[in-house]
Design a protein around this motif. Structure first.
Motif, short mmCIF file in Angstrom:
data_model
loop_
_atom_site.label_atom_id
_atom_site.label_comp_id
_atom_site.label_asym_id
_atom_site.label_seq_id
_atom_site.Cartn_x
_atom_site.Cartn_y
_atom_site.Cartn_z
N HIS A 12 0.86 -1.28 0.00
CA HIS A 12 -0.07 0.18 -0.04
C HIS A 12 0.88 1.20 0.08
CE1 HIS A 12 0.63 0.93 4.11
NE2 HIS A 12 0.59 -0.37 4.43
N ARG A 13 0.25 2.20 -0.32
CA ARG A 13 0.94 3.59 -0.60
C ARG A 13 1.18 4.38 0.98
NH1 ARG A 13 -1.80 6.21 -5.86
NH2 ARG A 13 -0.66 4.68 -7.59
N THR A 14 2.10 5.00 1.00
CA THR A 14 2.31 5.64 2.42
C THR A 14 1.37 6.83 2.52
OG1 THR A 14 4.68 5.16 2.41
CG2 THR A 14 3.98 6.61 3.85
N ASP A 15 0.57 6.88 3.70
CA ASP A 15 -0.08 8.09 3.64
C ASP A 15 0.56 9.29 4.27
OD1 ASP A 15 -2.00 10.19 4.01
OD2 ASP A 15 -3.39 8.59 5.16
N TRP A 16 1.37 9.91 3.50
CA TRP A 16 2.34 10.88 4.22
C TRP A 16 1.80 12.09 5.11
CZ3 TRP A 16 7.19 10.11 4.33
CH2 TRP A 16 7.67 9.19 3.13
N MET A 17 0.48 12.40 4.94
CA MET A 17 -0.44 13.20 5.79
C MET A 17 -0.55 12.71 7.01
SD MET A 17 -1.78 16.31 5.59
CE MET A 17 -2.87 17.43 6.83
N ALA A 18 -0.96 11.47 7.00
CA ALA A 18 -1.30 10.68 8.42
C ALA A 18 0.07 10.53 9.07
CB ALA A 18 -1.92 9.59 8.21
N ILE A 23 3.65 12.30 13.78
CA ILE A 23 5.10 12.61 14.09
C ILE A 23 4.82 14.02 14.99
CG2 ILE A 23 7.30 13.08 13.60
CD1 ILE A 23 7.29 10.76 11.48
N LEU A 24 4.18 14.99 14.42
CA LEU A 24 4.00 16.39 14.70
C LEU A 24 3.47 16.23 16.15
CD1 LEU A 24 4.27 19.42 14.16
CD2 LEU A 24 2.03 19.29 13.34
N PHE A 25 2.30 15.79 16.18
CA PHE A 25 1.70 15.59 17.43
C PHE A 25 2.15 14.79 18.59
CE2 PHE A 25 -1.95 16.83 14.73
CZ PHE A 25 -2.16 17.90 15.38
N ILE A 26 3.00 14.02 18.24
CA ILE A 26 4.02 13.27 19.43
C ILE A 26 5.03 13.96 19.83
CG2 ILE A 26 5.43 11.33 19.56
CD1 ILE A 26 3.69 9.55 17.77
N VAL A 27 5.69 14.77 18.81
CA VAL A 27 6.71 15.82 19.34
C VAL A 27 6.31 16.93 20.03
CG1 VAL A 27 8.50 17.34 18.17
CG2 VAL A 27 8.26 15.10 17.35
N LEU A 28 5.02 17.34 19.59
CA LEU A 28 4.64 18.53 20.47
C LEU A 28 4.11 17.94 21.80
CD1 LEU A 28 2.30 20.33 17.83
CD2 LEU A 28 4.45 20.96 18.73
N TRP A 44 0.34 27.07 18.77
CA TRP A 44 -0.65 27.20 17.74
C TRP A 44 0.15 27.38 16.42
CZ3 TRP A 44 -5.11 25.10 17.68
CH2 TRP A 44 -5.68 24.80 19.03
N PRO A 45 1.15 28.55 16.19
CA PRO A 45 1.92 28.61 15.15
C PRO A 45 2.33 27.24 14.35
CG PRO A 45 1.91 30.52 16.44
CD PRO A 45 1.27 29.44 17.13
N VAL A 46 3.15 26.78 15.39
CA VAL A 46 3.94 25.51 15.17
C VAL A 46 2.91 24.25 14.53
CG1 VAL A 46 5.42 23.86 16.33
CG2 VAL A 46 5.94 26.27 16.88
N THR A 47 2.07 24.23 15.40
CA THR A 47 0.81 23.21 14.84
C THR A 47 0.58 23.60 13.38
OG1 THR A 47 0.09 22.92 17.20
CG2 THR A 47 -1.32 22.26 15.40
N VAL A 48 -0.21 24.81 13.30
CA VAL A 48 -0.37 24.97 11.82
C VAL A 48 0.65 24.91 11.02
CG1 VAL A 48 -1.31 27.10 10.63
CG2 VAL A 48 -2.06 26.45 12.77
N VAL A 49 2.01 25.35 11.08
CA VAL A 49 2.91 25.16 9.99
C VAL A 49 3.25 23.96 9.83
CG1 VAL A 49 5.30 25.83 9.81
CG2 VAL A 49 3.71 27.83 10.57
N GLY A 50 3.32 23.30 10.82
CA GLY A 50 3.54 21.69 10.84
C GLY A 50 2.39 21.01 9.84
N LEU A 51 1.53 21.20 10.27
CA LEU A 51 0.18 20.69 9.27
C LEU A 51 0.23 21.05 7.78
CD1 LEU A 51 -2.87 20.77 11.99
CD2 LEU A 51 -1.48 18.67 11.07
N GLY A 52 0.53 22.40 7.83
CA GLY A 52 0.73 22.98 6.56
C GLY A 52 1.68 22.22 5.62
N ALA A 54 3.07 19.09 6.26
CA ALA A 54 2.36 17.71 6.06
C ALA A 54 1.62 17.74 4.83
CB ALA A 54 1.76 17.21 7.27
N GLY A 55 0.60 18.78 4.83
CA GLY A 55 -0.23 18.76 3.64
C GLY A 55 0.56 18.82 2.28
N LEU A 56 1.35 19.97 2.35
CA LEU A 56 2.39 20.02 1.42
C LEU A 56 3.03 18.84 0.81
CD1 LEU A 56 3.47 22.26 -0.85
CD2 LEU A 56 5.22 22.29 0.67
#
Length: 67
Positions: A12-18, A23-28, A44-52, A54-56
């Motif tokens: 199966h393909r890797t779900d990079w977003m997930a 990893i972001l939430f574990i580190v935070l 909050w900014p670290v979370t938003v940038v990290g999720l952005g 991951a989406g990219l």
């Protein structure tokens, strides 16, 4: 049982977003528990940038796969 050995294994393909979001939430979580991040104005900014980020990466992976 022998039939299972003859069939090629499906991958199966890797779900990079997930993966990156997890990893972001574990580190935070570790940073919050250790007291490295105590201010919500930093969290909050670290979370938003990290999720952005991951989406990219997820979008880029999808574009590269479709070629």
């Amino acid at each position: 049982m022998a039939r299972d050995l003859d069939r090629p294994r499906r991958l199966h393909r890797t779900d990079w977003m997930a993966l990156l979001s997890g990893i972001l939430f574990i580190v935070l979580g570790i940073l919050i528990l250790t007291g490295s991040i105590t201010d919500a104005l930093i969290l909050w900014p670290v979370t938003v940038v990290g999720l952005g980020f991951a989406g990219l990466v997820a979008i880029l992976a999808k574009v590269i796969r479709s070629k």
